[in-house]
Enzyme design. Structure first.
Site, mmCIF file in Angstrom:
data_model
loop_
_atom_site.group_PDB
_atom_site.id
_atom_site.type_symbol
_atom_site.label_atom_id
_atom_site.label_comp_id
_atom_site.label_asym_id
_atom_site.label_seq_id
_atom_site.Cartn_x
_atom_site.Cartn_y
_atom_site.Cartn_z
ATOM 1 N N THR A 19 0.767 -0.898 0.255
ATOM 2 C CA THR A 19 -0.248 0.268 0.102
ATOM 3 C C THR A 19 0.983 1.204 -0.142
ATOM 4 O O THR A 19 -0.092 2.575 0.046
ATOM 5 C CB THR A 19 -0.522 0.315 0.788
ATOM 6 O OG1 THR A 19 -0.176 0.302 2.806
ATOM 7 C CG2 THR A 19 -1.632 -1.723 1.007
ATOM 8 N N TYR A 56 3.710 5.833 4.803
ATOM 9 C CA TYR A 56 3.055 6.196 3.426
ATOM 10 C C TYR A 56 1.994 7.119 3.989
ATOM 11 O O TYR A 56 1.101 6.745 3.656
ATOM 12 C CB TYR A 56 2.237 4.246 3.063
ATOM 13 C CG TYR A 56 3.404 3.208 3.405
ATOM 14 C CD1 TYR A 56 5.216 2.709 3.267
ATOM 15 C CD2 TYR A 56 2.924 1.739 2.963
ATOM 16 C CE1 TYR A 56 5.701 2.364 2.888
ATOM 17 C CE2 TYR A 56 4.255 0.582 2.891
ATOM 18 C CZ TYR A 56 5.507 1.132 3.511
ATOM 19 O OH TYR A 56 6.005 0.153 2.381
ATOM 20 N N GLY A 202 9.095 -4.771 -3.653
ATOM 21 C CA GLY A 202 9.760 -3.925 -4.937
ATOM 22 C C GLY A 202 10.032 -5.302 -5.941
ATOM 23 O O GLY A 202 10.490 -5.641 -7.058
ATOM 24 N N ARG A 225 10.763 7.675 -8.651
ATOM 25 C CA ARG A 225 11.055 6.797 -9.445
ATOM 26 C C ARG A 225 11.855 7.710 -10.696
ATOM 27 O O ARG A 225 12.769 7.457 -10.847
ATOM 28 C CB ARG A 225 10.041 5.946 -10.186
ATOM 29 C CG ARG A 225 9.822 4.414 -9.503
ATOM 30 C CD ARG A 225 8.348 4.173 -10.965
ATOM 31 N NE ARG A 225 7.057 5.486 -10.325
ATOM 32 C CZ ARG A 225 6.120 4.773 -11.209
ATOM 33 N NH1 ARG A 225 6.539 3.492 -11.291
ATOM 34 N NH2 ARG A 225 5.021 5.390 -10.653
ATOM 35 N N ARG A 279 -3.018 0.595 -7.515
ATOM 36 C CA ARG A 279 -3.532 1.517 -7.054
ATOM 37 C C ARG A 279 -4.649 1.743 -6.885
ATOM 38 O O ARG A 279 -5.369 2.233 -6.712
ATOM 39 C CB ARG A 279 -2.607 3.099 -7.601
ATOM 40 C CG ARG A 279 -1.190 3.236 -7.496
ATOM 41 C CD ARG A 279 -0.410 4.242 -8.255
ATOM 42 N NE ARG A 279 -1.127 5.833 -7.185
ATOM 43 C CZ ARG A 279 -0.331 7.056 -7.780
ATOM 44 N NH1 ARG A 279 -0.121 7.250 -8.193
ATOM 45 N NH2 ARG A 279 -1.568 8.214 -7.079
#
Length: 334
Positions: A19, A56, A202, A225, A279
């Site tokens: 999440t 998060y 990952g 990223r 997502r």
């Protein structure tokens, strides 16, 4: 959905929902409605372990999960969250595995998650400024009180795991693993030998192994990223070339590249659970058929051959991956 036996948690699905992306933090923002639909979709598919962390979104992901918990049978969902990261109002964050911080975090997480206990409580990163024994004793206390049902760590090496187990039980270790990142393999083997369950993160290489990222893909400034070597310059070109070959192999097998990547990870010795980050609910569609085919040693050899041929540049491994330690902060946080 295939399950495994997990200490104190009964049967846990071998695919877990990650999440971090749902929180929006370092992923270009969040959409709570889409996030809720994604979690419900995962549960409907038989994914029963939801992995999260206070970091998060600085509480956002846990709050979203808390809304789901309020509408389902609590025993049907396995919540794996973490501790050991501190932050301030400016969103500066650092490692903090002190007893004081963890006791504060557990209460905050329980409140945000809308639950009386946490199924799997994990130390997010080892903190070199706090003795591992102190952190282990703190989680063991929470374990004995019933506030957590299983004890886990994340990003711990062999020496750190051994120190931990002299003080408290260790039920799991969460480690990075993907076709493009195999640096932790020896830790998975150690966990296998010592009866420690593992969770990979990952696994889809931050979306690269979904096959949906191309050389024309751009990332927002607040998307992590954009700063990763794997997504920039010649490294990016090499990895995309490998992705194209992996896609061809996946087509020959009759699966998607994401399914190939996850099954490759689950095939590795010592791997218990792989996290699938999503997502939007449609990003989970490929999970449905994940176990409807057999991964073989020949597929393993073909994947390894592609990586050996296509990835010729070594991406430097950070000497100190993860959040900074307290003494490395750029300003006084006392």
């Amino acid at each position: 959905m295939m399950n495994i036996e997990f200490p104190n948690l009964n049967k846990v699905s071998r695919i877990g929902l990650g999440t971090w992306a749902i929180s929006g933090w370092m992923w270009g923002g969040t959409n709570e409605n889409e996030a809720l639909k994604t979690i419900y979709k995962a549960l409907d598919m038989g994914i029963n372990i939801i992995d999260t962390a206070p970091q998060y979104g600085f509480g956002v992901a846990e709050k979203i999960i808390g809304k789901v918990i309020d509408s389902v049978n609590r025993e049907d969902i396995v919540i794996a969250t973490k501790a050991g990261i501190n932050w301030d109002e400016s969103a500066y964050f650092w490692r903090d595995c002190s007893r004081k911080r963890i006791l504060q975090e557990i209460e905050n997480s329980l409140k945000r998650l809308n639950t009386e206990y946490i199924d799997l409580y994990q130390v997010h990163w080892p903190d070199p400024e706090v003795p591992i024994e102190v952190t282990a004793e703190t989680l063991n206390e929470l374990y004995n009180k019933g506030k957590i049902r299983a004890i886990g760590v994340s990003n711990f090496n062999i020496d750190q795991m051994e120190r931990w187990m002299k003080v408290a039980p260790l039920h799991s270790n969460q480690l990075p693993l993907s076709i493009f990142n195999q640096s932790s393999k020896r830790y998975f083997e150690y966990c296998y030998i010592n009866g420690i369950k593992t969770i990979t993160y990952g696994t889809l290489a931050h979306g690269l192994l979904t096959g949906k990222i191309t050389e024309n893909t751009t990332f927002k400034k607040d998307d992590h990223r954009a700063q990763k070597a794997m997504f920039n310059g010649l490294n990016f070109i090499e990895h995309l070339s490998a992705v194209n070959d992996l896609k061809k192999l996946a087509r020959e097998i009759g699966v998607s590249i994401a399914q190939l990547a996850v099954r490759w990870s689950l095939y590795q010795k010592g791997v218990s659970i792989c996290l699938w980050g999503a997502r939007k609910p449609e990003q989970l569609e490929e999970v449905i058929e994940i176990f409807e085919w057999i991964f073989t040693d020949n597929y393993l050899k073909e994947v390894d051959s592609i990586i050996k041929e296509k990835i010729t540049r070594n991406i430097p491994v950070k000497k100190k991956p993860g959040p900074p330690i307290r003494s490395e902060m750029k300003y006084n946080i006392d």
